[in-house]
Design a protein around this motif. Structure first.
Motif, PDB file in Angstrom:
ATOM      1  N   ALA A 188       0.871  -1.175   0.000  1.00 21.64           N
ATOM      2  CA  ALA A 188       0.000   0.000   0.000  1.00 21.64           C
ATOM      3  C   ALA A 188       0.906   1.222   0.000  1.00 21.64           C
ATOM      4  O   ALA A 188       1.659   1.441   0.952  1.00 21.64           O
ATOM      5  CB  ALA A 188      -0.915   0.010   1.215  1.00 21.64           C
ATOM      6  N   SER A 189       0.843   1.993  -1.071  1.00 22.21           N
ATOM      7  CA  SER A 189       1.708   3.157  -1.216  1.00 22.21           C
ATOM      8  C   SER A 189       0.897   4.429  -1.013  1.00 22.21           C
ATOM      9  O   SER A 189      -0.157   4.609  -1.620  1.00 22.21           O
ATOM     10  CB  SER A 189       2.349   3.157  -2.607  1.00 22.21           C
ATOM     11  N   THR A 190       1.384   5.312  -0.139  1.00 22.45           N
ATOM     12  CA  THR A 190       0.752   6.590   0.193  1.00 22.45           C
ATOM     13  C   THR A 190      -0.748   6.403   0.452  1.00 22.45           C
ATOM     14  O   THR A 190      -1.606   7.078  -0.103  1.00 22.45           O
ATOM     15  CB  THR A 190       1.050   7.659  -0.898  1.00 22.45           C
ATOM     16  N   MET A 191      -1.059   5.475   1.362  1.00 22.96           N
ATOM     17  CA  MET A 191      -2.414   4.959   1.569  1.00 22.96           C
ATOM     18  C   MET A 191      -3.371   5.958   2.201  1.00 22.96           C
ATOM     19  O   MET A 191      -3.019   6.704   3.111  1.00 22.96           O
ATOM     20  CB  MET A 191      -2.363   3.718   2.466  1.00 22.96           C
ATOM     21  N   TYR A 192      -4.597   5.941   1.691  1.00 16.90           N
ATOM     22  CA  TYR A 192      -5.756   6.546   2.343  1.00 16.90           C
ATOM     23  C   TYR A 192      -6.667   5.407   2.806  1.00 16.90           C
ATOM     24  O   TYR A 192      -6.900   4.450   2.061  1.00 16.90           O
ATOM     25  CB  TYR A 192      -6.559   7.378   1.348  1.00 16.90           C
ATOM     26  N   ASP A 193      -7.205   5.510   3.999  1.00 13.25           N
ATOM     27  CA  ASP A 193      -8.315   4.665   4.435  1.00 13.25           C
ATOM     28  C   ASP A 193      -9.580   5.454   4.115  1.00 13.25           C
ATOM     29  O   ASP A 193      -9.976   6.351   4.859  1.00 13.25           O
ATOM     30  CB  ASP A 193      -8.202   4.378   5.934  1.00 13.25           C
ATOM     31  N   MET A 194     -10.203   5.137   2.975  1.00 15.20           N
ATOM     32  CA  MET A 194     -11.323   5.939   2.506  1.00 15.20           C
ATOM     33  C   MET A 194     -12.528   5.884   3.432  1.00 15.20           C
ATOM     34  O   MET A 194     -13.281   6.860   3.549  1.00 15.20           O
ATOM     35  CB  MET A 194     -11.733   5.510   1.092  1.00 15.20           C
ATOM     36  N   SER A 195     -12.734   4.778   4.107  1.00 17.28           N
ATOM     37  CA  SER A 195     -13.861   4.706   5.034  1.00 17.28           C
ATOM     38  C   SER A 195     -13.614   5.598   6.250  1.00 17.28           C
ATOM     39  O   SER A 195     -14.510   6.312   6.714  1.00 17.28           O
ATOM     40  CB  SER A 195     -14.119   3.260   5.462  1.00 17.28           C
ATOM     41  N   ARG A 196     -12.403   5.588   6.751  1.00 20.84           N
ATOM     42  CA  ARG A 196     -12.085   6.408   7.919  1.00 20.84           C
ATOM     43  C   ARG A 196     -12.156   7.895   7.610  1.00 20.84           C
ATOM     44  O   ARG A 196     -12.754   8.677   8.370  1.00 20.84           O
ATOM     45  CB  ARG A 196     -10.693   6.048   8.436  1.00 20.84           C
ATOM     46  N   VAL A 197     -11.571   8.312   6.491  1.00 20.09           N
ATOM     47  CA  VAL A 197     -11.536   9.736   6.198  1.00 20.09           C
ATOM     48  C   VAL A 197     -12.918  10.255   5.818  1.00 20.09           C
ATOM     49  O   VAL A 197     -13.264  11.410   6.097  1.00 20.09           O
ATOM     50  CB  VAL A 197     -10.500  10.054   5.104  1.00 20.09           C
ATOM     51  N   THR A 198     -13.751   9.407   5.215  1.00 17.38           N
ATOM     52  CA  THR A 198     -15.102   9.836   4.870  1.00 17.38           C
ATOM     53  C   THR A 198     -15.966   9.964   6.108  1.00 17.38           C
ATOM     54  O   THR A 198     -16.715  10.934   6.270  1.00 17.38           O
ATOM     55  CB  THR A 198     -15.741   8.850   3.885  1.00 17.38           C
ATOM     56  N   ALA A 199     -15.870   8.988   7.003  1.00 19.46           N
ATOM     57  CA  ALA A 199     -16.698   9.002   8.208  1.00 19.46           C
ATOM     58  C   ALA A 199     -16.198   9.986   9.260  1.00 19.46           C
ATOM     59  O   ALA A 199     -16.998  10.622   9.956  1.00 19.46           O
ATOM     60  CB  ALA A 199     -16.756   7.597   8.811  1.00 19.46           C
ATOM     61  N   ASN A 200     -14.883  10.121   9.389  1.00 23.39           N
ATOM     62  CA  ASN A 200     -14.308  10.882  10.493  1.00 23.39           C
ATOM     63  C   ASN A 200     -13.651  12.193  10.092  1.00 23.39           C
ATOM     64  O   ASN A 200     -13.272  12.982  10.964  1.00 23.39           O
ATOM     65  CB  ASN A 200     -13.273  10.034  11.234  1.00 23.39           C
ATOM     66  N   GLY A 201     -13.466  12.421   8.796  1.00 18.33           N
ATOM     67  CA  GLY A 201     -12.741  13.603   8.359  1.00 18.33           C
ATOM     68  C   GLY A 201     -11.242  13.442   8.585  1.00 18.33           C
ATOM     69  O   GLY A 201     -10.777  12.438   9.118  1.00 18.33           O
ATOM     70  N   TYR A 202     -10.479  14.441   8.156  1.00 17.80           N
ATOM     71  CA  TYR A 202      -9.039  14.392   8.352  1.00 17.80           C
ATOM     72  C   TYR A 202      -8.695  14.468   9.836  1.00 17.80           C
ATOM     73  O   TYR A 202      -9.303  15.227  10.598  1.00 17.80           O
ATOM     74  CB  TYR A 202      -8.361  15.533   7.596  1.00 17.80           C
ATOM     75  N   PHE A 203      -7.746  13.663  10.234  1.00 15.33           N
ATOM     76  CA  PHE A 203      -7.314  13.578  11.629  1.00 15.33           C
ATOM     77  C   PHE A 203      -8.495  13.340  12.574  1.00 15.33           C
ATOM     78  O   PHE A 203      -8.505  13.790  13.706  1.00 15.33           O
ATOM     79  CB  PHE A 203      -6.525  14.837  12.036  1.00 15.33           C
ATOM     80  N   ASP A 204      -9.488  12.601  12.054  1.00 12.15           N
ATOM     81  CA  ASP A 204     -10.649  12.186  12.860  1.00 12.15           C
ATOM     82  C   ASP A 204     -11.342  13.376  13.518  1.00 12.15           C
ATOM     83  O   ASP A 204     -11.803  13.304  14.664  1.00 12.15           O
ATOM     84  CB  ASP A 204     -10.214  11.165  13.921  1.00 12.15           C
ATOM     85  N   GLY A 205     -11.459  14.460  12.780  1.00  9.67           N
ATOM     86  CA  GLY A 205     -12.038  15.674  13.338  1.00  9.67           C
ATOM     87  C   GLY A 205     -13.545  15.776  13.243  1.00  9.67           C
ATOM     88  O   GLY A 205     -14.124  16.781  13.661  1.00  9.67           O
ATOM     89  N   THR A 206     -14.228  14.763  12.693  1.00 13.45           N
ATOM     90  CA  THR A 206     -15.677  14.799  12.532  1.00 13.45           C
ATOM     91  C   THR A 206     -16.360  14.049  13.669  1.00 13.45           C
ATOM     92  O   THR A 206     -15.991  12.916  13.977  1.00 13.45           O
ATOM     93  CB  THR A 206     -16.086  14.174  11.180  1.00 13.45           C
ATOM     94  N   ASN A 207     -17.370  14.666  14.271  1.00 13.26           N
ATOM     95  CA  ASN A 207     -18.106  13.992  15.347  1.00 13.26           C
ATOM     96  C   ASN A 207     -19.407  13.394  14.812  1.00 13.26           C
ATOM     97  O   ASN A 207     -19.720  13.502  13.614  1.00 13.26           O
ATOM     98  CB  ASN A 207     -18.379  14.944  16.511  1.00 13.26           C
ATOM     99  N   ALA A 208     -20.189  12.789  15.705  1.00  7.47           N
ATOM    100  CA  ALA A 208     -21.409  12.091  15.294  1.00  7.47           C
ATOM    101  C   ALA A 208     -22.424  13.051  14.677  1.00  7.47           C
ATOM    102  O   ALA A 208     -23.132  12.692  13.723  1.00  7.47           O
ATOM    103  CB  ALA A 208     -22.017  11.367  16.488  1.00  7.47           C
ATOM    104  N   ASP A 209     -22.525  14.270  15.197  1.00  5.80           N
ATOM    105  CA  ASP A 209     -23.472  15.232  14.642  1.00  5.80           C
ATOM    106  C   ASP A 209     -23.098  15.617  13.214  1.00  5.80           C
ATOM    107  O   ASP A 209     -23.962  15.709  12.331  1.00  5.80           O
ATOM    108  CB  ASP A 209     -23.524  16.489  15.516  1.00  5.80           C
ATOM    109  N   ALA A 210     -21.813  15.845  12.997  1.00  9.68           N
ATOM    110  CA  ALA A 210     -21.361  16.195  11.648  1.00  9.68           C
ATOM    111  C   ALA A 210     -21.558  15.012  10.698  1.00  9.68           C
ATOM    112  O   ALA A 210     -21.900  15.194   9.527  1.00  9.68           O
ATOM    113  CB  ALA A 210     -19.894  16.611  11.685  1.00  9.68           C
ATOM    114  N   ARG A 211     -21.349  13.817  11.204  1.00 12.49           N
ATOM    115  CA  ARG A 211     -21.558  12.617  10.393  1.00 12.49           C
ATOM    116  C   ARG A 211     -23.040  12.480  10.033  1.00 12.49           C
ATOM    117  O   ARG A 211     -23.378  12.097   8.905  1.00 12.49           O
ATOM    118  CB  ARG A 211     -21.042  11.404  11.149  1.00 12.49           C
ATOM    119  N   TYR A 212     -23.904  12.766  10.970  1.00 10.81           N
ATOM    120  CA  TYR A 212     -25.345  12.713  10.695  1.00 10.81           C
ATOM    121  C   TYR A 212     -25.715  13.722   9.614  1.00 10.81           C
ATOM    122  O   TYR A 212     -26.498  13.429   8.701  1.00 10.81           O
ATOM    123  CB  TYR A 212     -26.147  12.990  11.963  1.00 10.81           C
TER     124      TYR A 212
END
Length: 357
Positions: A188-212
């Motif tokens: 895996a080269s220069t990997m993105y976890d697309m599920s994590r970044v979509t659900a949580n935003g960059y550096f996991d900055g998204t909370n449940a309200d923003a996800r909703y």
């Protein structure tokens, strides 16, 4: 620094990372099975990198278990006899095989591997309707389908098959390695976890309200798309760049929007993914079982890449002595797309020769 990333919507991730001798070694394009549908494949060399005289090249097709026909470029070393170790390559997320994955594939073929660079389902020259759809399941399956194809080629040793995913397809490659025991080595080269970044935003900055709120917006978009009979695109890499664009966005622009990496079929170079492609990634984490991968894994990332934490965190979950994380000094995320000074091809060759022997 992290505050900057928290202000970038999670949906942005979907848009951004997004001869005579030839006939002797490589089968021409053929109708491989009853499930395959003919695709309109270009025969011209329309890659973003020059053609190598050290390998033979052919356009081929194969299908996944959903019946979607995928288009690929097959690169085979010249003047080599016997059965080859083989590698399937795809990515970055939103790119096509004429860009970074093709460069990786051709270079690895120069080093003795038979390599398949493919367009994922619904993108590039591959089939699937509607167009420009991403899926955590189907894009993982695309790698497994590539293994199906390689394992049944006469010149391939079916016990020596590996895969390589770039950017978002690095995450899909790990997911494929977790489910497909035929895969003996994964990079895996220069990997993105697309599920994590979509659900949580960059550096996991998204909370449940923003996800909703993200879910609410995307489901409203579904209604509009159904009414209109079309799928609204999220937009590719921003062009022109806003004045306050983060450096990583500038790096994407320098690749996808300039002659360096632009391609007419690339989603990131043009209109991007369907907006609603983000939905399944919110609820379906693709790396849930990565700790159960028993085959060899090499994670490569740039020291200065904004996405470096994806590989570092993924590496922490991997088990066994055949797992490695390699950080490239001074490299950014996009450097590992096409910068020959940054991409560690010697290391890739060593890794695959060790675990595909």
């Amino acid at each position: 620094m992290k505050q900057i990333w928290k202000n970038i919507p999670a949906t942005m991730a979907i848009c951004l990372c997004m001869s005579g001798s030839l006939m002797a070694q490589v089968k021409p394009l053929e109708k491989d099975s009853f499930m395959e549908k003919r695709l309109n494949l270009t025969e011209e060399w329309d890659k973003t990198f020059p053609k190598s005289e050290k390998v033979d090249h052919a356009k081929v097709t194969f299908h996944n278990r959903y019946g979607i026909t995928l288009a690929a470029d097959l690169y085979v070393p010249r003047d080599v006899e016997g059965k080859f170790p083989a590698i399937a390559v795809s990515g970055p997320f939103g790119a096509v095989k004429e860009q970074a994955s093709g460069l990786y594939a051709q270079t690895l073929a120069e080093r003795g591997f038979l390599v398949l660079a493919f367009d994922p389902s619904y993108t590039g020259e591959s089939g699937g309707e509607p167009r420009y759809v991403a899926s955590p399941d189907i894009n993982t399956e695309d790698f497994c389908a590539a293994v199906d194809y390689l394992a049944t080629r006469d010149e391939v040793d079916e016990n020596r098959i590996g895969i390589l995913g770039i950017c978002g397809f690095g995450g899909f490659a790990l997911n494929a390695a977790a489910i497909d025991t035929r895969i003996k080595a994964t990079v895996a080269s220069t990997m993105y976890d697309m599920s994590r970044v979509t659900a949580n935003g960059y550096f996991d900055g998204t909370n449940a309200d923003a996800r909703y709120e993200l879910r609410r917006q995307l489901n409203a978009q579904r209604t509009e798309d159904y009414k209109n009979g079309t799928y609204t695109l999220a937009g590719g890499v921003a062009d022109p760049l806003p004045e306050n664009a983060p450096q990583f966005v500038k790096d994407y622009h320098a690749y996808y929007k300039t002659p360096r990496g632009y391609h007419k079929r690339s989603l990131n170079s043009n209109g991007g993914w369907n907006k609603t492609s983000s939905l399944p990634f919110v609820n379906m984490p693709i790396l849930a079982y990565s700790n159960e991968i028993r085959s060899a894994v090499l994670l490569i990332h740039g020291e200065k890449a904004h996405s470096r934490y994806f590989s570092e965190d993924a590496f922490k979950t991997l088990q066994g002595p055949n797992k490695e994380l390699l950080i490239i000094p001074g490299a950014t995320h996009v450097d590992l797309y096409d910068n020959p000074e940054a991409i560690p091809f010697d290391k890739l060759e060593q890794f695959y020769k060790e675990y595909l022997k």
